[in-house]
Scaffold this motif. Structure first.
Motif, short mmCIF file in Angstrom:
data_model
loop_
_atom_site.label_atom_id
_atom_site.label_comp_id
_atom_site.label_asym_id
_atom_site.label_seq_id
_atom_site.Cartn_x
_atom_site.Cartn_y
_atom_site.Cartn_z
N MET A 78 0.78 -1.28 0.00
CA MET A 78 0.09 -0.06 0.02
C MET A 78 0.92 1.31 -0.08
O MET A 78 0.49 2.40 -0.64
CB MET A 78 -0.81 -0.05 1.32
CG MET A 78 -0.29 0.20 2.63
SD MET A 78 -1.42 0.55 3.98
CE MET A 78 -2.21 -1.09 4.01
N VAL A 79 2.24 1.06 0.51
CA VAL A 79 2.88 2.35 0.67
C VAL A 79 3.42 2.92 -0.90
O VAL A 79 3.85 4.01 -0.95
CB VAL A 79 3.95 2.19 1.46
CG1 VAL A 79 3.91 1.55 2.73
CG2 VAL A 79 5.18 1.39 0.72
N GLY A 80 3.07 2.13 -1.79
CA GLY A 80 3.51 2.45 -3.10
C GLY A 80 2.38 2.87 -4.06
O GLY A 80 2.55 3.29 -5.40
N VAL A 81 1.21 3.36 -3.22
CA VAL A 81 -0.05 3.88 -4.20
C VAL A 81 0.26 5.16 -4.38
O VAL A 81 -0.41 5.75 -5.45
CB VAL A 81 -1.32 3.49 -3.31
CG1 VAL A 81 -1.34 2.20 -2.96
CG2 VAL A 81 -1.47 4.42 -2.11
N GLY A 82 1.00 5.94 -3.80
CA GLY A 82 1.09 7.56 -4.21
C GLY A 82 1.82 7.67 -5.31
O GLY A 82 2.96 6.91 -5.42
N ASP A 83 1.70 8.69 -6.14
CA ASP A 83 2.14 8.93 -7.37
C ASP A 83 3.59 9.48 -7.01
O ASP A 83 3.83 10.54 -6.50
CB ASP A 83 1.36 9.75 -8.10
CG ASP A 83 2.07 10.38 -9.31
OD1 ASP A 83 3.29 9.77 -9.75
OD2 ASP A 83 1.57 11.21 -10.06
N PRO A 84 4.69 8.68 -7.33
CA PRO A 84 6.12 9.27 -7.02
C PRO A 84 6.69 10.79 -7.93
O PRO A 84 7.34 11.42 -7.70
CB PRO A 84 7.04 8.28 -7.63
CG PRO A 84 6.42 7.51 -8.35
CD PRO A 84 5.01 7.51 -8.16
N GLY A 85 5.74 10.90 -8.96
CA GLY A 85 6.04 12.18 -9.74
C GLY A 85 5.50 13.49 -8.94
O GLY A 85 5.71 14.47 -9.34
N ARG A 86 4.73 13.12 -7.85
CA ARG A 86 4.13 14.43 -7.18
C ARG A 86 4.43 14.56 -5.60
O ARG A 86 4.07 15.31 -5.13
CB ARG A 86 2.51 14.78 -7.41
CG ARG A 86 1.82 13.58 -6.96
CD ARG A 86 0.42 13.81 -7.36
NE ARG A 86 -0.63 12.93 -6.45
CZ ARG A 86 -1.12 13.08 -5.21
NH1 ARG A 86 -0.80 14.14 -4.65
NH2 ARG A 86 -1.91 12.03 -4.73
N MET A 87 4.98 13.05 -5.07
CA MET A 87 4.98 13.10 -3.50
C MET A 87 6.23 12.20 -3.46
O MET A 87 6.70 11.30 -4.27
CB MET A 87 3.80 12.65 -2.93
CG MET A 87 3.41 11.14 -3.06
SD MET A 87 2.29 10.44 -2.22
CE MET A 87 0.83 11.60 -2.49
N GLY A 88 6.97 12.40 -2.07
CA GLY A 88 7.98 11.68 -1.84
C GLY A 88 7.57 10.34 -1.18
O GLY A 88 6.51 10.16 -0.72
N ALA A 89 8.60 9.64 -0.74
CA ALA A 89 8.21 8.31 0.04
C ALA A 89 7.45 8.55 1.29
O ALA A 89 6.94 7.44 1.49
CB ALA A 89 9.49 7.60 0.01
N SER A 90 7.97 9.42 1.87
CA SER A 90 7.28 9.69 3.30
C SER A 90 5.86 10.15 3.26
O SER A 90 5.05 9.25 3.87
CB SER A 90 8.13 10.76 4.10
OG SER A 90 7.30 11.17 5.39
N VAL A 110 -5.46 1.86 -1.67
CA VAL A 110 -5.17 1.52 -0.23
C VAL A 110 -6.09 0.71 0.25
O VAL A 110 -6.03 -0.58 0.92
CB VAL A 110 -5.08 2.54 0.85
CG1 VAL A 110 -5.09 2.32 2.22
CG2 VAL A 110 -3.56 3.47 0.31
N GLY A 111 -7.51 0.89 0.16
CA GLY A 111 -8.65 0.12 0.42
C GLY A 111 -8.58 -1.32 -0.34
O GLY A 111 -9.15 -2.24 0.42
N LYS A 112 -8.01 -1.37 -1.44
CA LYS A 112 -8.16 -2.76 -2.08
C LYS A 112 -7.06 -3.61 -1.22
O LYS A 112 -7.34 -4.76 -1.24
CB LYS A 112 -8.17 -2.23 -3.43
CG LYS A 112 -9.16 -1.78 -4.28
CD LYS A 112 -8.55 -1.47 -5.89
CE LYS A 112 -9.79 -0.93 -6.34
NZ LYS A 112 -9.53 -0.92 -7.88
N HIS A 113 -5.83 -2.88 -0.84
CA HIS A 113 -5.00 -3.98 -0.14
C HIS A 113 -5.73 -4.36 1.14
O HIS A 113 -5.33 -5.21 1.64
CB HIS A 113 -3.64 -2.96 -0.01
CG HIS A 113 -2.95 -3.01 -1.26
ND1 HIS A 113 -1.90 -3.88 -1.65
CD2 HIS A 113 -2.71 -1.56 -1.76
CE1 HIS A 113 -1.55 -3.20 -2.73
NE2 HIS A 113 -1.78 -1.84 -3.14
#
Length: 311
Positions: free
Chosen positions: A252-264, A301-304
């Protein structure tokens, strides 16, 4: 409650729920603590990386530690981060977290300034000498840009400066050296070696870790408690299966778009979104300047969660 001579088990690094205007959400924080205690965890760690301590004001940090200590009421040991750049600033944090009733303090090496290994050792010894509570080292080289060597950790353990280690370095070989040294060094007793990994808990426990401090345990404390129990009982097959289920959930920690946000933003945002979807906290926002997840990302995230049987 005091920290046991040897701290063991699952000790989640507690997330810090925030309101829409980025104040500490005390009501959600106490619900999260209840969720963790009911999940069977063995201790709590506040004001670490998963708590977003780096983003919180000193007033927010004080509110978090006083709220958690008061709400736990001695049921479990509470470790509190006293994380800052230099020794005098860390001492200030130690003063208020111990005054609030924290059972132990967790500190990193100094950062921002360039420090020699001898100065890092001095940092920990000064803190230990002035802290009313036991001191745990936090090995977090990704954030503080200093890797605590096994030799230094064992030296500080042997002279009584450190009561334990939370290792978030990802270096299993160095971790193993600390585990072996803590077990065999004649001057070291009751030194707790804890892994901060979500993904190799079964391996760390097999190496001899005393406990685990996984951020994902906020979302699924029962899963990590089962994993810990299976590993301790020598049921390696069930431990591996539980670890693999948790690895899939951690995706789930990988759902965020790395083009607009950092890993934190992506990681902590996913944990908070999961807690929000599970009804534990009211708002999934992270502290600024972190970027919030989109509605579509929260849906993922909900799907995970659903796949893991948590929705």
């Amino acid at each position: 409650m005091t920290v046991p001579a040897l701290l063991t088990g699952v000790v989640p690094p507690v997330c810090t729920p925030l309101t829409p205007d980025r104040e500490v959400d005390v009501r959600s924080l106490t619900r999260l603590v209840d969720h963790l205690v009911e999940g069977g965890v063995h201790g709590l760690f506040v004001l670490g990386s998963s708590s977003e301590a780096a983003y919180l004001t000193d007033a927010h940090r004080r509110l978090v530690v006083s709220t958690v200590v008061s709400h736990v009421g001695g049921q479990l040991p509470v470790l509190a981060g006293a994380i800052d750049m230099t020794t005098p600033r860390v001492l200030d944090h130690i003063a208020y977290v111990t005054a609030a009733g924290a059972d132990a303090v967790v500190v990193t090496a100094p950062f921002y300034t360039r420090t020699h290994p001898a100065e890092i050792a001095r940092h920990f010894r000064v803190l230990a000498a002035r802290s009313p509570a036991p001191l745990f080292a936090y090995d977090l080289p990704m954030s503080v840009h200093t890797k605590l060597s096994p030799e230094l950790i064992l030296e500080l353990a042997a002279d009584g400066s450190l009561a334990g280690l939370k290792d978030s370095s990802g270096d299993l070989a160095a971790f193993r050296s600390v585990v072996i040294g803590a077990r065999t060094h004649p001057a070291i007793t009751g030194f707790s070696v804890l892994t901060g990994s979500e993904l190799v808990v079964d391996s760390a426990l097999a190496l001899g870790a005393d406990g685990v401090v996984p951020g994902l345990a906020n979302v699924d404390p029962e899963g990590y408690v089962r994993l810990y129990r299976h590993a301790r009982n020598g049921d390696l097959g069930r431990a591996r299966a539980e670890q693999e289920r948790l690895c899939a959930l951690f995706a789930m920690v990988g759902v965020g778009d790395p083009g607009r946000m950092g890993a934190s933003s992506a990681g902590l945002g996913a944990f908070k979104a999961a807690l929000h979807l599970r009804g534990v906290i009211d708002c999934p926002l992270t502290a600024e300047p972190q970027v919030p997840l989109s509605e579509a990302e929260i849906e993922r995230v909900g799907k995970h969660l659903a796949t893991a049987g948590l929705l």
